[in-house]
Write an enzyme that holds these catalytic residues in place. Structure first.
Site, PDB file in Angstrom:
ATOM      1  N   ALA A  30       0.816  -1.214   0.000  1.00  0.00           N
ATOM      2  CA  ALA A  30       0.000   0.000   0.000  1.00  0.00           C
ATOM      3  C   ALA A  30       0.850   1.263   0.000  1.00  0.00           C
ATOM      4  O   ALA A  30       0.317   2.361   0.081  1.00  0.00           O
ATOM      5  CB  ALA A  30      -0.911  -0.014   1.221  1.00  0.00           C
ATOM      6  N   ASN A  78       1.616  -2.070   8.431  1.00  0.00           N
ATOM      7  CA  ASN A  78       2.601  -2.899   7.730  1.00  0.00           C
ATOM      8  C   ASN A  78       3.487  -2.022   6.856  1.00  0.00           C
ATOM      9  O   ASN A  78       4.673  -2.273   6.705  1.00  0.00           O
ATOM     10  CB  ASN A  78       1.880  -3.919   6.854  1.00  0.00           C
ATOM     11  CG  ASN A  78       1.075  -4.875   7.684  1.00  0.00           C
ATOM     12  OD1 ASN A  78       1.635  -5.695   8.383  1.00  0.00           O
ATOM     13  ND2 ASN A  78      -0.232  -4.748   7.640  1.00  0.00           N
ATOM     14  N   HIS A 126      -0.450   8.108   3.037  1.00  0.00           N
ATOM     15  CA  HIS A 126       0.880   7.985   3.633  1.00  0.00           C
ATOM     16  C   HIS A 126       1.810   8.981   2.949  1.00  0.00           C
ATOM     17  O   HIS A 126       1.858   9.031   1.713  1.00  0.00           O
ATOM     18  CB  HIS A 126       1.457   6.584   3.414  1.00  0.00           C
ATOM     19  CG  HIS A 126       0.562   5.472   3.884  1.00  0.00           C
ATOM     20  ND1 HIS A 126       0.269   5.224   5.201  1.00  0.00           N
ATOM     21  CD2 HIS A 126      -0.110   4.523   3.187  1.00  0.00           C
ATOM     22  CE1 HIS A 126      -0.530   4.172   5.298  1.00  0.00           C
ATOM     23  NE2 HIS A 126      -0.780   3.727   4.084  1.00  0.00           N
TER      24      HIS A 126
HETATM   25  N1  LIG Z   1       2.072  -4.607   3.284  1.00  0.00           N
HETATM   26  C1  LIG Z   1       1.044  -3.824   2.950  1.00  0.00           C
HETATM   27  O1  LIG Z   1       1.204  -2.817   2.265  1.00  0.00           O
HETATM   28  C2  LIG Z   1      -0.316  -4.178   3.411  1.00  0.00           C
HETATM   29  C3  LIG Z   1      -0.510  -5.267   4.209  1.00  0.00           C
HETATM   30  N2  LIG Z   1      -1.762  -5.635   4.608  1.00  0.00           N
HETATM   31  C4  LIG Z   1      -1.862  -6.826   5.444  1.00  0.00           C
HETATM   32  O2  LIG Z   1      -2.054  -7.929   4.581  1.00  0.00           O
HETATM   33  C5  LIG Z   1      -2.836  -8.931   5.246  1.00  0.00           C
HETATM   34  C6  LIG Z   1      -4.044  -9.263   4.387  1.00  0.00           C
HETATM   35  O3  LIG Z   1      -4.824  -8.100   4.212  1.00  0.00           O
HETATM   36  P1  LIG Z   1      -6.342  -8.192   3.727  1.00  0.00           P
HETATM   37  O4  LIG Z   1      -6.449  -9.102   2.566  1.00  0.00           O
HETATM   38  O5  LIG Z   1      -6.843  -6.819   3.611  1.00  0.00           O
HETATM   39  O6  LIG Z   1      -6.994  -8.859   5.002  1.00  0.00           O
HETATM   40  P2  LIG Z   1      -8.450  -9.536   5.098  1.00  0.00           P
HETATM   41  O7  LIG Z   1      -8.828  -9.470   6.538  1.00  0.00           O
HETATM   42  O8  LIG Z   1      -9.372  -8.963   4.091  1.00  0.00           O
HETATM   43  O9  LIG Z   1      -8.141 -11.041   4.691  1.00  0.00           O
HETATM   44  C7  LIG Z   1      -7.439 -11.947   5.485  1.00  0.00           C
HETATM   45  C8  LIG Z   1      -8.016 -13.306   5.214  1.00  0.00           C
HETATM   46  O10 LIG Z   1      -7.305 -14.307   5.947  1.00  0.00           O
HETATM   47  C9  LIG Z   1      -8.253 -15.284   6.296  1.00  0.00           C
HETATM   48  N3  LIG Z   1      -7.821 -16.183   7.360  1.00  0.00           N
HETATM   49  C10 LIG Z   1      -8.057 -16.093   8.679  1.00  0.00           C
HETATM   50  N4  LIG Z   1      -7.562 -17.171   9.312  1.00  0.00           N
HETATM   51  C11 LIG Z   1      -6.992 -17.971   8.367  1.00  0.00           C
HETATM   52  C12 LIG Z   1      -6.353 -19.232   8.385  1.00  0.00           C
HETATM   53  N5  LIG Z   1      -6.182 -19.920   9.514  1.00  0.00           N
HETATM   54  N6  LIG Z   1      -5.886 -19.748   7.229  1.00  0.00           N
HETATM   55  C13 LIG Z   1      -6.044 -19.079   6.065  1.00  0.00           C
HETATM   56  N7  LIG Z   1      -6.681 -17.874   5.996  1.00  0.00           N
HETATM   57  C14 LIG Z   1      -7.148 -17.330   7.127  1.00  0.00           C
HETATM   58  C15 LIG Z   1      -9.490 -14.471   6.694  1.00  0.00           C
HETATM   59  O11 LIG Z   1     -10.659 -15.258   6.655  1.00  0.00           O
HETATM   60  C16 LIG Z   1      -9.494 -13.391   5.632  1.00  0.00           C
HETATM   61  O12 LIG Z   1     -10.277 -13.743   4.518  1.00  0.00           O
HETATM   62  C17 LIG Z   1      -3.172  -8.350   6.620  1.00  0.00           C
HETATM   63  O13 LIG Z   1      -2.230  -8.777   7.584  1.00  0.00           O
HETATM   64  C18 LIG Z   1      -3.018  -6.849   6.407  1.00  0.00           C
HETATM   65  O14 LIG Z   1      -2.721  -6.167   7.607  1.00  0.00           O
HETATM   66  C19 LIG Z   1      -2.870  -4.959   4.186  1.00  0.00           C
HETATM   67  C20 LIG Z   1      -2.726  -3.854   3.406  1.00  0.00           C
HETATM   68  C21 LIG Z   1      -1.442  -3.337   3.004  1.00  0.00           C
HETATM   69  O1  LIG Z   2      -0.504  -0.215   6.133  1.00  0.00           O
HETATM   70  C1  LIG Z   2      -1.362  -1.045   5.822  1.00  0.00           C
HETATM   71  O2  LIG Z   2      -1.297  -2.228   6.166  1.00  0.00           O
HETATM   72  C2  LIG Z   2      -2.513  -0.645   4.981  1.00  0.00           C
HETATM   73  C3  LIG Z   2      -2.581   0.760   4.663  1.00  0.00           C
HETATM   74  O3  LIG Z   2      -2.145   1.630   5.385  1.00  0.00           O
HETATM   75  C4  LIG Z   2      -3.216   1.142   3.416  1.00  0.00           C
HETATM   76  O4  LIG Z   2      -3.835   0.301   2.743  1.00  0.00           O
HETATM   77  O5  LIG Z   2      -3.088   2.323   3.067  1.00  0.00           O
END
Ligand SMILES: NC(=O)C1=CN([C@@H]2O[C@H](COP(=O)(O)OP(=O)(O)OC[C@H]3O[C@@H](n4cnc5c(N)ncnc54)[C@H](O)[C@@H]3O)[C@@H](O)[C@H]2O)C=CC1
Ligand SMILES: O=C([O-])CC(=O)C(=O)O
Length: 276
Positions: free
Chosen positions: A130, A198, A228
């Protein structure tokens, strides 16, 4: 024997751990076709619901427990709750494979994963996600970076429930003006805002580390996008960059996050690769 070429390396089998905002979009892109990559399996919390979410794909794939992914794939995209990072990444790294990590904040408390990658020839990839400009920050880090500062502004609904707010009794649901809710380091933010910052940890790992990078977080009731701004001062360049992320169905996650993973996978086999 002929030299191995990109063309002759074969298809990389990709697994997705977590079928939420990021995982489903990446699965759809793989299903539509990314040259040299094939979606082979996913993991999800609710396997029945996951099968429904995948039903529109041209080639639906099996939904399996995270511990079964490594036997099926060469690369795993970790896009699950942060607490699952070791369970998802460990088997792939032990097998010398690649893990694309979205829950980058969790890397700080699981440095053993970096040791595993080093010991077995695996690789942890933290995509720009992001954020923006990690290529410039890693380039500047080859020289001398004097300071890195990040200011994050988020709509209230992207922050409510963060452990830091609960612990410090900070109520943001009814604010009418922007409120600075955190001033510290990415290391502290990774604990206090595990589903929000993150990006700050990715920035810290690219630049001067989680203790020297400075971070402010604001809750802003007028905002609809997670924004950001990064300010870097280095001996090679000074730069300021901003991004305003359109949210997905998950208000904490910007749309560009999944696209960052997709562009990384596309670059793996591209004859012309732009950006580092
Ligand atoms: N590095 C970056 O720039 C960013 C990182 N993130 C992170 O990425 C990750 C994913 O984000 P999103 O897709 O938005 O989250 P989300 O909450 O939409 O999806 C996560 C999924 O993992 C599933 N899950 C839960 N327990 C599980 C298990 N035991 N086995 C398999 N799947 C399981 C959930 O049911 C959910 O569908 C989060 O940790 C979030 O904080 C999100 C946005 C930006
Ligand atoms: O940092 C994150 O994990 C997500 C975030 O800020 C964004 O989507 O802008």
């Amino acid at each position: 024997m002929p030299a191995t070429t990109e063309h002759s390396r074969g298809v990389r089998r990709v697994a997705i751990a977590g079928l939420g905002a990021v995982g489903l979009r990446v699965a759809e892109a793989l299903d539509e076709g990314l040259p040299g990559c094939a979606l082979v399996a996913v993991s999800a919390n609710d396997r029945v619901r996951a099968a429904e979410r995948l039903a529109h794909l041209r080639c639906p794939v099996p939904v399996v427990p995270v511990e079964d992914l490594e036997a099926l794939a060469d690369i795993v995209v970790e896009c699950a709750p942060a607490a699952l990072l070791p369970a998802i990444a460990g088997p792939f790294l032990r097998a010398g494979k690649t893990v694309i990590v979205l829950s980058s904040g969790a890397i700080l408390s699981h440095q053993e994963l970096v040791q595993l990658a080093r010991a077995h020839g695996g690789q942890i990839v933290v995509p720009t996600g992001a954020l923006l400009g990690l290529d410039a920050v890693t380039a500047a880090a080859e020289g001398d970076i004097r300071s890195v500062r990040m200011i994050t502004r988020k709509p209230v609904k992207g922050l409510v429930g963060a452990p830091y707010l609960v612990e410090h009794d900070i109520a943001i649901a009814d604010i009418t003006e922007p409120l600075r809710i955190f001033d510290g380091t990415p290391r502290e933010a990774a604990i206090g805002f595990p589903a929000n910052l993150n990006v700050a940890v990715a920035l810290a790992l690219a630049g001067i580390g989680p203790d020297r990078t400075r971070l402010e977080i604001w809750a802003d009731p007028a905002l609809t996008r997670n924004t950001h701004t990064i300010e870097v001062d280095a001996d090679s360049a000074s730069f300021t960059m901003s991004i305003a992320n359109v949210p997905t169905d998950n208000p904490k996650t910007g749309r560009i996050t999944a696209l960052s993973v997709i562009s990384y996978l596309r670059k793996l086999n591209a004859p012309l690769r732009i950006g580092s």
